[in-house]
Design a protein around this motif. Sequence first.
Motif, mmCIF file in Angstrom:
data_model
loop_
_atom_site.group_PDB
_atom_site.id
_atom_site.type_symbol
_atom_site.label_atom_id
_atom_site.label_comp_id
_atom_site.label_asym_id
_atom_site.label_seq_id
_atom_site.Cartn_x
_atom_site.Cartn_y
_atom_site.Cartn_z
ATOM 1 N N ASP A 23 7.407 16.899 90.360
ATOM 2 C CA ASP A 23 6.354 17.815 89.910
ATOM 3 C C ASP A 23 6.604 19.166 90.545
ATOM 4 O O ASP A 23 7.548 19.350 91.312
ATOM 5 C CB ASP A 23 4.957 17.282 90.275
ATOM 6 N N LEU A 24 5.732 20.140 90.229
ATOM 7 C CA LEU A 24 5.920 21.507 90.734
ATOM 8 C C LEU A 24 5.692 21.604 92.229
ATOM 9 O O LEU A 24 6.086 22.594 92.855
ATOM 10 C CB LEU A 24 4.976 22.465 90.007
ATOM 11 N N ILE A 46 7.672 20.528 100.083
ATOM 12 C CA ILE A 46 6.636 19.649 99.532
ATOM 13 C C ILE A 46 5.265 20.245 99.832
ATOM 14 O O ILE A 46 4.962 20.582 100.979
ATOM 15 C CB ILE A 46 6.735 18.233 100.125
ATOM 16 N N THR A 47 4.436 20.379 98.803
ATOM 17 C CA THR A 47 3.076 20.893 98.955
ATOM 18 C C THR A 47 2.087 19.790 98.588
ATOM 19 O O THR A 47 2.162 19.213 97.495
ATOM 20 C CB THR A 47 2.844 22.105 98.033
ATOM 21 N N ASP A 74 10.802 28.320 82.302
ATOM 22 C CA ASP A 74 9.682 27.568 81.735
ATOM 23 C C ASP A 74 9.514 26.215 82.405
ATOM 24 O O ASP A 74 8.408 25.681 82.469
ATOM 25 C CB ASP A 74 9.890 27.383 80.230
ATOM 26 N N GLY A 75 10.602 25.653 82.914
ATOM 27 C CA GLY A 75 10.532 24.356 83.580
ATOM 28 C C GLY A 75 10.060 24.417 85.016
ATOM 29 O O GLY A 75 9.903 23.382 85.661
ATOM 30 N N GLY A 76 9.829 25.633 85.548
ATOM 31 C CA GLY A 76 9.325 25.773 86.912
ATOM 32 C C GLY A 76 10.382 26.062 87.957
ATOM 33 O O GLY A 76 10.042 26.249 89.129
ATOM 34 N N SER A 77 11.655 26.114 87.580
ATOM 35 C CA SER A 77 12.710 26.438 88.546
ATOM 36 C C SER A 77 12.634 27.925 88.906
ATOM 37 O O SER A 77 12.397 28.769 88.047
ATOM 38 C CB SER A 77 14.090 26.122 87.963
ATOM 39 N N ARG A 78 12.835 28.220 90.198
ATOM 40 C CA ARG A 78 12.791 29.595 90.679
ATOM 41 C C ARG A 78 14.143 29.999 91.255
ATOM 42 O O ARG A 78 14.765 29.235 91.986
ATOM 43 C CB ARG A 78 11.698 29.782 91.734
#
Length: 480
Positions: free
Chosen positions: A192-193, A240-241, A155-159
């Motif tokens: 951030d994501l 970084i995107t 849920d926190g965005g970690s993959r």
Amino acid sequence: MKHKLTWSLMPVALAACLACTAAPAQADTTQDLLNELRALKARVGELEKKLEAQASKQASKEASKEADAPTPGMTPEQQQDFNRIAVKTEALEDSRDMLGFKGLKVSGYMDPTFVFNQRQHRAGFQFLNAVGDGGYTYDNSYIGSAAIDFIKETDGGSRWRLTLSPQRGTQAVSEGSASILHEASVSIPLTDLQTRFIAGHIPDWSGYEYLQPTLNKLITHNLLFDLTLPTAYTGAGMEITRNKWIVKGVVANMNASKRNANEKTPVLAYRVDYAKGEFQGFGFAGVHGKAHNGSENVVDVMGDVVPQRDSRVDLFEFDAYFIRGDWTVQGQLSWGRQEKASITPGAQNELRSALWSGLSGLVAYKFEPRLEGVARFDYIFNRKNGGGLLTYSQADGVNGIGPAVDGYDIFDRPNTFIDEQKGVNRAALTIGMNYAFNLSTVFKLEYRYDWATGPVFLDTKSREAKKNNQLLSTAVVVSF
């Protein structure tokens, strides 16, 4: 309800008034009158409580009837079925979350392949064979593999990603082991994501061509992919995107999950991608640091080869693509060098650097939505210092690397170099077709012609060296 309560208490009030009127005649004293008034007051309170309880019970029944009423357009039976479905759905969601399946994606593929190799006098199927048996060759590479891929996002965005490929993963290729590991990496959002910390065992990201057969239009890979690029990195870095830009880099071991004794210098590997629009973009990648040196040019007094320590590597490549409608056009330019890693030593028996540059281009056109034709051309300039490419510091009669030779012995070693100061340039022309049988199945057919500027390909029957070689292959790629 207030009006009902008021009229219900009217008899009580009248009784109280009558009692008060008759009190002087019945009571002997004022105290008796007060006692009677208190008793009447208590009785009135009890009646009020009973009426309030009855009203509350009636309101509950009416609310229950409204809740049980079917939704407009639904029968009572349909409403019951709907309620059961809602309960089961909530239970399934709770079970999924408890078992850790939320945010989990599982995919996989396999590609049984048939290959005919002219100079190797070999024809047959290959599937899940060990890469380490004969080393990494362009007619073997990652052909005939199977893999399963697990991606979990919290849920926190970690993959979290784990890809397993028996005998054919990047670790099996880079370390010559029987490992099933292809990728094991984590990606953690920081501010951030779009700003992420990455770490683990990560396949190389250089060039326009992908490793997986599901993403590769042909069966074999281009010469730059096979002979000039790293296999994988084990380390940590950032991704970084920003708008149309993606920048990622790691400090890592190149082609090694662990460094050996007396080895401590990592490499810096990076890649930058830019999507100019919907149909086109470009990218570039580089590697700078120290990596394994397989040179055998130094021997001791007993004639035994002295293993070389890691040596400096500098790699850089630029690639671009244009994909629109039925057309796909991709290209790549590469340059590289590795210190003290040339195939042959210098005139004074000194170690020299391996130097190379190359190009690759691919064009594909869909004759119809399911049928696509593909053509690819590759060329590597490798004449400097007797030749030598990344991790290829010895003459190789299967891949066609090194100076021209006059033949090979029974151990596949060159008899004599024709000119050990010059390596051969390598080229390949590949044409093929792929047909999408359905959403998960693709049939592929490919013909490939390889050649060099001097005789370097080993003919396994005659033991002679030839200037060219031919491959014919077909594969079925099934994915989910």
